[in-house]
Design a protein around this motif. Structure first.
Motif, mmCIF file in Angstrom:
data_model
loop_
_atom_site.group_PDB
_atom_site.id
_atom_site.type_symbol
_atom_site.label_atom_id
_atom_site.label_comp_id
_atom_site.label_asym_id
_atom_site.label_seq_id
_atom_site.Cartn_x
_atom_site.Cartn_y
_atom_site.Cartn_z
ATOM 1 N N SER A 58 0.904 -1.121 0.203
ATOM 2 C CA SER A 58 0.081 -0.097 0.005
ATOM 3 C C SER A 58 0.795 1.227 0.091
ATOM 4 O O SER A 58 2.134 1.132 0.410
ATOM 5 N N ASP A 59 0.223 2.340 -0.207
ATOM 6 C CA ASP A 59 0.928 3.595 -0.345
ATOM 7 C C ASP A 59 1.533 3.898 0.932
ATOM 8 O O ASP A 59 2.888 4.264 1.124
ATOM 9 N N GLY A 60 0.891 3.740 2.115
ATOM 10 C CA GLY A 60 1.202 3.837 3.428
ATOM 11 C C GLY A 60 2.510 3.024 4.015
ATOM 12 O O GLY A 60 3.352 3.643 4.280
ATOM 13 N N GLU A 61 2.407 1.746 3.401
ATOM 14 C CA GLU A 61 3.440 0.802 3.866
ATOM 15 C C GLU A 61 4.782 1.331 2.949
ATOM 16 O O GLU A 61 5.679 1.144 3.703
ATOM 17 N N PHE A 62 4.497 1.691 1.616
ATOM 18 C CA PHE A 62 5.753 2.105 0.928
ATOM 19 C C PHE A 62 6.348 3.247 1.634
ATOM 20 O O PHE A 62 7.648 3.258 1.651
ATOM 21 N N GLN A 63 5.518 4.283 1.770
ATOM 22 C CA GLN A 63 6.171 5.715 2.462
ATOM 23 C C GLN A 63 7.008 5.130 3.922
ATOM 24 O O GLN A 63 8.082 5.793 4.145
ATOM 25 N N ALA A 64 6.386 4.302 4.630
ATOM 26 C CA ALA A 64 6.976 3.923 5.890
ATOM 27 C C ALA A 64 8.398 3.191 5.743
ATOM 28 O O ALA A 64 9.548 3.217 6.195
ATOM 29 N N LEU A 65 8.280 2.148 4.551
ATOM 30 C CA LEU A 65 9.417 1.330 4.201
ATOM 31 C C LEU A 65 10.550 2.373 3.837
ATOM 32 O O LEU A 65 11.742 2.157 4.069
ATOM 33 N N TYR A 66 10.312 3.061 2.919
ATOM 34 C CA TYR A 66 11.215 3.978 2.103
ATOM 35 C C TYR A 66 11.774 5.280 2.710
ATOM 36 O O TYR A 66 12.463 5.846 2.333
ATOM 37 N N ARG A 67 11.247 5.587 4.105
ATOM 38 C CA ARG A 67 11.372 6.820 4.350
ATOM 39 C C ARG A 67 13.074 7.146 4.945
ATOM 40 O O ARG A 67 12.990 8.282 4.629
ATOM 41 N N GLY A 68 13.677 6.302 5.174
ATOM 42 C CA GLY A 68 14.998 6.507 5.439
ATOM 43 C C GLY A 68 15.872 6.389 4.228
ATOM 44 O O GLY A 68 17.239 6.630 4.348
ATOM 45 N N ILE A 69 15.359 6.304 3.282
ATOM 46 C CA ILE A 69 16.273 6.187 1.778
ATOM 47 C C ILE A 69 16.498 7.584 1.380
ATOM 48 O O ILE A 69 15.336 8.218 1.102
ATOM 49 N N TYR A 70 17.728 7.973 1.194
ATOM 50 C CA TYR A 70 17.924 9.065 0.617
ATOM 51 C C TYR A 70 18.595 9.123 -0.817
ATOM 52 O O TYR A 70 18.468 10.022 -1.401
ATOM 53 N N GLN A 71 18.616 7.957 -1.223
ATOM 54 C CA GLN A 71 19.195 7.829 -2.718
ATOM 55 C C GLN A 71 18.992 6.286 -3.329
ATOM 56 O O GLN A 71 19.207 5.361 -2.536
ATOM 57 N N THR A 72 18.290 6.354 -4.355
ATOM 58 C CA THR A 72 18.038 5.197 -5.223
ATOM 59 C C THR A 72 18.997 5.090 -6.266
ATOM 60 O O THR A 72 18.771 6.165 -7.033
ATOM 61 N N ILE A 73 19.847 4.108 -6.234
ATOM 62 C CA ILE A 73 20.816 4.153 -7.515
ATOM 63 C C ILE A 73 20.121 3.335 -8.506
ATOM 64 O O ILE A 73 20.387 4.025 -9.518
ATOM 65 N N ASP A 74 19.662 2.107 -8.479
ATOM 66 C CA ASP A 74 18.945 1.603 -9.344
ATOM 67 C C ASP A 74 17.633 1.065 -8.924
ATOM 68 O O ASP A 74 17.904 0.373 -7.866
ATOM 69 N N GLY A 75 16.490 1.261 -9.421
ATOM 70 C CA GLY A 75 15.163 0.940 -8.841
ATOM 71 C C GLY A 75 14.182 1.277 -9.796
ATOM 72 O O GLY A 75 14.224 2.065 -10.574
ATOM 73 N N HIS A 76 12.979 0.281 -9.583
ATOM 74 C CA HIS A 76 11.843 0.697 -10.385
ATOM 75 C C HIS A 76 10.635 0.710 -9.550
ATOM 76 O O HIS A 76 10.286 -0.256 -8.513
ATOM 77 N N PHE A 77 9.804 1.889 -9.772
ATOM 78 C CA PHE A 77 8.725 2.018 -8.894
ATOM 79 C C PHE A 77 7.515 2.199 -9.639
ATOM 80 O O PHE A 77 7.462 3.204 -10.725
ATOM 81 N N LEU A 78 6.423 1.420 -9.534
ATOM 82 C CA LEU A 78 5.342 1.305 -10.355
ATOM 83 C C LEU A 78 4.332 1.817 -9.285
ATOM 84 O O LEU A 78 4.075 1.266 -8.534
ATOM 85 N N GLY A 79 3.324 2.892 -9.896
ATOM 86 C CA GLY A 79 2.315 3.287 -8.778
ATOM 87 C C GLY A 79 0.955 2.834 -9.773
ATOM 88 O O GLY A 79 0.748 3.043 -10.851
ATOM 89 N N LEU A 80 0.017 2.190 -8.758
ATOM 90 C CA LEU A 80 -1.183 1.818 -9.234
ATOM 91 C C LEU A 80 -2.535 2.276 -8.295
ATOM 92 O O LEU A 80 -2.178 2.481 -7.536
ATOM 93 N N ALA A 81 -3.370 2.636 -9.267
ATOM 94 C CA ALA A 81 -4.503 3.180 -8.655
ATOM 95 C C ALA A 81 -5.870 2.209 -9.149
ATOM 96 O O ALA A 81 -5.963 2.132 -10.420
#
Length: 119
Positions: A58-81
């Motif tokens: 979920s959006d809330g789970e993602f924001q909690a998980l990723y809160r402490g990350i300051y840089q994404t070197i390589d990553g893929h993010f797909l947003g669904l509604a």
């Protein structure tokens, strides 16, 4: 799709924490599907391991998980509604982001963060 820079003037870093307000304004997701190859910050190794094969949350789970990350070197993010893709963000080699979404979202991201220029 537009390609924006990951590093702005004075070495300012553009990453997910920078983009969350833009995402919420133009393409609020109820679900994120992420695959992170490499990132930096709190819980980075754990996040890389958790998402190696892709992880939906979920959006809330993602924001909690990723809160402490300051840089994404390589990553893929797909947003669904409602099960439909509303945006896609792809971080490539700590150099640039490929941004896919509505024309308004893409235009805003390009104007706000600037086009990536090959060195």
């Amino acid at each position: 799709m537009v390609v924006i820079r990951q590093h702005g003037n004075n070495s300012k870093l553009f990453d997910i924490s920078s983009f969350l307000a833009d995402v919420d304004r133009f393409a609020p997701p109820d679900t994120w599907h992420i695959t992170i190859d490499e990132c930096l910050g709190d819980r980075a190794l754990e996040i890389e391991q958790l998402t190696a094969s892709g992880l939906s949350m979920s959006d809330g789970e993602f924001q909690a998980l990723y809160r402490g990350i300051y840089q994404t070197i390589d990553g893929h993010f797909l947003g669904l509604a409602g099960g439909e893709r509303v945006f896609e963000l792809l971080a490539v080699d700590s150099s640039f982001w490929e941004v896919t979404g509505s024309p308004a979202f893409e235009s805003h991201m390009l104007t706000t963060y600037g086009a990536w220029q090959r060195a």
